[in-house]
Motif scaffolding. Structure first.
Motif, PDB file in Angstrom:
ATOM      1  N   MET A   1     -64.489   5.346  51.959  1.00  0.00           N
ATOM      2  CA  MET A   1     -64.082   4.829  50.646  1.00  0.00           C
ATOM      3  C   MET A   1     -65.303   4.552  49.761  1.00  0.00           C
ATOM      4  N   SER A   2     -66.388   4.120  50.395  1.00  0.00           N
ATOM      5  CA  SER A   2     -67.607   3.895  49.624  1.00  0.00           C
ATOM      6  C   SER A   2     -68.121   5.217  49.044  1.00  0.00           C
ATOM      7  N   LEU A   3     -67.950   6.299  49.815  1.00  0.00           N
ATOM      8  CA  LEU A   3     -68.331   7.635  49.312  1.00  0.00           C
ATOM      9  C   LEU A   3     -67.420   8.087  48.178  1.00  0.00           C
ATOM     10  N   THR A   4     -66.104   7.889  48.337  1.00  0.00           N
ATOM     11  CA  THR A   4     -65.200   8.374  47.292  1.00  0.00           C
ATOM     12  C   THR A   4     -65.357   7.525  46.030  1.00  0.00           C
ATOM     13  N   TYR A   5     -65.723   6.259  46.203  1.00  0.00           N
ATOM     14  CA  TYR A   5     -66.043   5.441  45.025  1.00  0.00           C
ATOM     15  C   TYR A   5     -67.219   6.052  44.265  1.00  0.00           C
ATOM     16  N   GLN A   6     -68.269   6.392  45.026  1.00  0.00           N
ATOM     17  CA  GLN A   6     -69.460   6.956  44.380  1.00  0.00           C
ATOM     18  C   GLN A   6     -69.171   8.325  43.774  1.00  0.00           C
ATOM     19  N   LEU A   7     -68.371   9.129  44.462  1.00  0.00           N
ATOM     20  CA  LEU A   7     -68.019  10.440  43.923  1.00  0.00           C
ATOM     21  C   LEU A   7     -67.188  10.285  42.645  1.00  0.00           C
ATOM     22  N   SER A   8     -66.277   9.314  42.644  1.00  0.00           N
ATOM     23  CA  SER A   8     -65.446   9.099  41.456  1.00  0.00           C
ATOM     24  C   SER A   8     -66.302   8.614  40.285  1.00  0.00           C
TER      25      SER A   8
ATOM     26  N   LYS B   1     -69.434   9.075  39.821  1.00  0.00           N
ATOM     27  CA  LYS B   1     -70.322  10.172  39.426  1.00  0.00           C
ATOM     28  C   LYS B   1     -69.581  11.154  38.512  1.00  0.00           C
ATOM     29  N   ASN B   2     -68.321  11.425  38.866  1.00  0.00           N
ATOM     30  CA  ASN B   2     -67.558  12.391  38.075  1.00  0.00           C
ATOM     31  C   ASN B   2     -67.246  11.901  36.675  1.00  0.00           C
TER      32      ASN B   2
END
Lengths: 214, 214
Positions: A199-206, A208-209
């Protein structure tokens, strides 16, 4: 002798150790706090402050003697002896951990693997026969097990953790995506929450996008 | 809109989310920063400060509306969409993660599993056929994979991570006990170092035994 050590320092010690192990194996004799900090993304002053907690190890201007510091960390981290572990839950993660052989298998030894599923009990995993969870507490006590690795489903994690806590085990490494209830004078608990890191990764990916679509 | 968010906040967001999910599912309508903090071992002021980064969500004296905050965190953490993942390395941990079904499998989907071992390529794991690592980069690019989970041995971890970084993948979740070299404009990297957490436990067990033998 040892001062109160923060959670952040506790987490940095293994990183120092792994890095010093590599340096030592590569034949590096001395490393400055600045060099070691750079390798780990820390400031020189942070490194010095951390090692000062354990009595220093360095001489101003000479850097740290790599081999001596590695040995000292091995002592501090308790890696000069073997730790006996059991894995509770013989699902995929449990089976993976039962075969964990890092550090040459010297420091960490899985002595038994437990499950509740009659279809799994009695089967072989990395040379261990899966035992019934009914035998867990007595096995831990009779074999002086230090660490129980908990890899059961989240719905039963706290129930099983309570049962483990009724034994003489020293620590629980929890992989279930649940915060275990800490018990007074109970085992030390550390958790690895794989889903939280995702979830920490998808937060950062979101995030970033939003600013910079790729 | 979103202010700069520290690593510590990034790590707390999933914990808030998991807790709010439980509260929401239990039918709790409102929670104060103090209550939420107590559940997570944080101060009320820390909780308020964290949520203020994302615009607040609360009214002084009324607490946070649980369902609304859960929804907001779902949005912030990117959980309103599905994330496509591949697992690189079909050993035990890789196989365990390929079957990962938490969150109903809605947010995180493993699309493929890769390995280099001819004896493993072509076998079935949780309904996926293990593919050859040779196909990895083109598979990632053709299928718009968001996250690569790296579970290869430490000796080859950086080499494989470089290969993954040559693809269009957005992030790497690293399980190898190595610090991966970060690449400029490369994927976001998060690591789970199981062995470090074990060493942190043995450190605490050793320190405990000095003062208070059990």
């Amino acid at each position: 002798m040892v001062k109160r050590v923060s959670d952040a320092v506790k987490r940095r010690l293994p990183r120092y150790y792994r890095r010093l192990l590599s340096l030592d194996e590569a034949g590096t004799e001395s490393v400055s706090s600045k060099e070691l900090g750079a390798l780990l993304g820390l400031t020189a002053s942070q490194v010095r402050q951390d090692f000062n907690l354990f009595g220093g190890f360095g001489h101003q201007g000479y850097g740290y003697p790599v081999n001596k510091l590695r040995e000292a960390l091995e002592e501090i981290l308790g890696l000069k002896r073997a730790w006996k572990m059991v894995v509770v839950g013989a699902g995929n993660i449990g089976r993976a951990l039962a075969g964990y052989g890092y550090l040459g298998g010297d420091a960490f030894r899985v002595e038994a693997l437990f499950d509740v599923d009659p279809a799994v009990i009695g089967t072989q995993v990395h040379g261990l026969t899966v035992k019934s969870a009914d035998e867990m507490v007595s096995f831990i006590n009779e074999n002086n097990i230090d660490i129980a690795i908990l890899t059961v489903p989240q719905e039963v994690a706290n129930k099983v953790a309570h049962l483990i806590s009724s034994s003489a085990v020293g620590a629980i490494l929890n992989f279930a995506p649940v915060k275990l209830d800490a018990q007074e004078n109970g085992p030390i608990i550390e958790s690895i929450h794989i889903i939280d890191t995702l979830m920490s990764l998808t937060y950062q990916l979101s995030a970033k996008n939003i600013t910079k679509p790729r």
